[in-house]
Scaffold this motif. Structure first.
Motif, mmCIF file in Angstrom:
data_model
loop_
_atom_site.group_PDB
_atom_site.id
_atom_site.type_symbol
_atom_site.label_atom_id
_atom_site.label_comp_id
_atom_site.label_asym_id
_atom_site.label_seq_id
_atom_site.Cartn_x
_atom_site.Cartn_y
_atom_site.Cartn_z
ATOM 1 N N VAL A 143 0.817 -1.225 0.000
ATOM 2 C CA VAL A 143 0.000 0.000 0.000
ATOM 3 C C VAL A 143 0.849 1.273 0.000
ATOM 4 C CG1 VAL A 143 -0.332 0.176 2.522
ATOM 5 C CG2 VAL A 143 -2.144 0.937 0.964
ATOM 6 N N HIS A 144 1.991 1.247 0.685
ATOM 7 C CA HIS A 144 2.767 2.490 0.783
ATOM 8 C C HIS A 144 3.475 2.842 -0.523
ATOM 9 C CE1 HIS A 144 5.843 -0.551 1.696
ATOM 10 N NE2 HIS A 144 6.735 0.353 1.347
ATOM 11 N N LEU A 145 3.528 1.904 -1.465
ATOM 12 C CA LEU A 145 4.173 2.210 -2.745
ATOM 13 C C LEU A 145 3.181 2.518 -3.857
ATOM 14 C CD1 LEU A 145 7.193 -0.298 -2.830
ATOM 15 C CD2 LEU A 145 7.210 2.153 -2.313
ATOM 16 N N LEU A 146 1.893 2.478 -3.555
ATOM 17 C CA LEU A 146 0.908 2.772 -4.605
ATOM 18 C C LEU A 146 1.082 4.216 -5.091
ATOM 19 C CD1 LEU A 146 -1.572 1.485 -6.092
ATOM 20 C CD2 LEU A 146 -2.975 2.890 -4.576
ATOM 21 N N PRO A 147 1.147 4.413 -6.421
ATOM 22 C CA PRO A 147 1.279 5.780 -6.938
ATOM 23 C C PRO A 147 0.197 6.692 -6.348
ATOM 24 C CG PRO A 147 1.428 4.194 -8.750
ATOM 25 C CD PRO A 147 1.093 3.409 -7.507
ATOM 26 N N SER A 148 0.591 7.876 -5.932
ATOM 27 C CA SER A 148 -0.311 8.750 -5.175
ATOM 28 C C SER A 148 -1.545 9.170 -5.973
ATOM 29 C CB SER A 148 0.448 9.985 -4.701
ATOM 30 O OG SER A 148 1.003 10.632 -5.829
ATOM 31 N N SER A 149 -1.449 9.128 -7.277
ATOM 32 C CA SER A 149 -2.568 9.543 -8.111
ATOM 33 C C SER A 149 -3.854 8.760 -7.809
ATOM 34 C CB SER A 149 -2.159 9.372 -9.578
ATOM 35 O OG SER A 149 -3.171 9.788 -10.430
ATOM 36 N N PHE A 150 -3.718 7.485 -7.426
ATOM 37 C CA PHE A 150 -4.919 6.691 -7.102
ATOM 38 C C PHE A 150 -5.647 7.262 -5.892
ATOM 39 C CE2 PHE A 150 -2.597 3.573 -9.655
ATOM 40 C CZ PHE A 150 -3.615 3.080 -10.456
ATOM 41 N N TRP A 151 -4.879 7.786 -4.933
ATOM 42 C CA TRP A 151 -5.507 8.384 -3.739
ATOM 43 C C TRP A 151 -6.048 9.768 -4.092
ATOM 44 C CZ3 TRP A 151 -6.027 4.270 -1.104
ATOM 45 C CH2 TRP A 151 -4.965 3.385 -0.877
ATOM 46 N N ASP A 152 -5.248 10.532 -4.852
ATOM 47 C CA ASP A 152 -5.669 11.894 -5.219
ATOM 48 C C ASP A 152 -6.992 11.866 -5.983
ATOM 49 O OD1 ASP A 152 -3.264 12.632 -4.143
ATOM 50 O OD2 ASP A 152 -2.238 12.895 -6.078
ATOM 51 N N LYS A 153 -7.164 10.861 -6.842
ATOM 52 C CA LYS A 153 -8.372 10.797 -7.670
ATOM 53 C C LYS A 153 -9.489 10.018 -6.969
ATOM 54 C CE LYS A 153 -6.591 13.065 -11.074
ATOM 55 N NZ LYS A 153 -5.554 12.538 -11.962
ATOM 56 N N ASN A 154 -9.203 9.557 -5.758
ATOM 57 C CA ASN A 154 -10.207 8.856 -4.954
ATOM 58 C C ASN A 154 -10.763 7.617 -5.670
ATOM 59 O OD1 ASN A 154 -11.534 8.612 -2.518
ATOM 60 N ND2 ASN A 154 -13.315 9.790 -3.210
ATOM 61 N N CYS A 155 -9.888 6.867 -6.326
ATOM 62 C CA CYS A 155 -10.310 5.684 -7.085
ATOM 63 C C CYS A 155 -10.805 4.584 -6.147
ATOM 64 C CB CYS A 155 -9.135 5.129 -7.889
ATOM 65 S SG CYS A 155 -8.495 6.279 -9.103
ATOM 66 N N LYS A 156 -11.758 3.811 -6.619
ATOM 67 C CA LYS A 156 -12.200 2.643 -5.853
ATOM 68 C C LYS A 156 -11.143 1.541 -5.946
ATOM 69 C CE LYS A 156 -17.145 3.280 -5.813
ATOM 70 N NZ LYS A 156 -18.477 2.841 -6.253
#
Ligand code: A3P
Length: 289
Positions: free
Chosen positions: A105-118
């Protein structure tokens, strides 16, 4: 030999070509309607991917046969010589996209969190994961030689396999489940009651489908159907990458196969290690279903 040595991605053992491709992955631009399928390897990724593609294609089996699962659901951090990387594949994929990752989880590209992806995460008990991984290490050529099962169990417990520690992976993603956009599923639940789990997924996605569609999804994604489906069973992978004569990708598809492999002593040692590394977590696993 060097091709089969693992590199290091911020402390996580990973295929060297993936490490080389990392800058592209880190900078990946997610889209708000991307759905991320996240798993530790050998936890039912392909199964969940096929279920989701069936949902996205509204139960149209022929559409789900249009291409191999590794093209229908691009693998975010994948990078190998001579074939398009996961990021390149994703850039060409029309929305809404399904995206597969095994990243902690800590390496997931931040864009997935920024865009609030499911995100849908699927976890599987570590005893079955390690056995499945042992066979996968043998058939998938990017892995080092796993050695004997006794040796591989030690490598796994030490977190020195590709993608690192299973314990940290499942717990890291579990801690994110309080965020509303993450559905955390278990392989063992999917085995026991696939209909209920498919309904859970549909609710999470806010989708309604006809009852007949659910039937078709369950049938098409059963182990027996997927095993004989060339678009789902990885048989179309180049034999230089996967050798199905050593072990099929869809191998047994059951819970509790570890009992056919672990000695009593190995099981005790594994249990002790498990308890130590899961202490303090409210996450628990069914070791059979
Ligand atoms: P086994 O090696 O125990 O058979 P992943 O897709 O994450 O690599 O996981 C592969 C594991 O999921 C393999 O486990 C495979 O057989 C199992 N699997 C794939 N499709 C399945 C299905 N439809 N039902 C049950 N298990 C499935």
């Amino acid at each position: 030999a060097t091709l089969r040595e693992l590199g290091n991605l911020h402390g996580i053992p990973l295929y060297k070509s993936f490490v080389e491709g990392w800058p592209q992955v880190e900078a990946f631009q997610a889209r708000p309607d991307d759905l991320l399928i996240s798993t530790y390897p050998k936890s039912g990724t392909t199964w969940l991917s096929e279920i989701l593609d069936m949902i996205y294609q509204d139960g149209d089996v022929e559409k789900c046969r249009r291409d191999a699962i590794f093209n229908r659901v691009p693998f975010l951090e994948m990078k190998a010589p001579q074939i398009p990387s996961g990021v390149e594949q994703l850039e060409k994929t029309p929305s809404p996209r399904l995206v597969k990752t095994h990243l902690p989880v800590h390496l997931l590209p931040s864009s997935f969190w920024d865009k609030n992806c499911k995100v849908i995460y699927m976890a599987r008990n570590p005893k079955d994961v390690v056995i499945s991984y042992y066979y996968f290490y043998q058939m998938a050529k990017m892995h080092p030689d796993p050695g004997t099962l006794a040796e591989f169990l030690e490598t796994f417990m030490a977190g020195k396999v590709a993608y690192g520690s299973w314990y940290e992976h499942v717990q890291g993603w579990w801690e994110k489940k309080h965020e509303k956009q993450l559905l955390y599923l278990f392989y063992e639940d999917m085995k026991k009651d696939p209909r209920q789990e498919v309904q859970k997924i549909l609710r999470f996605l806010g989708k309604e489908v006809a009852e007949g569609t659910v039937e078709r999804i369950l049938h098409h994604t059963s182990f027996q159907e997927m095993k004989k489906n060339p678009a789902a069973n990885y048989e179309t992978m180049p034999t230089t990458l996967m050798d199905h004569s050593l072990s099929p990708f869809l191998r047994k598809g059951i819970s509790g196969d570890w009992k056919n492999h672990f000695t009593v002593a190995q099981n005790e040692r594994f249990d002790q290690h498990y308890q130590k590394h899961m202490a303090g977590s409210d996450l628990s696993f069914q070791m059979e279903a």
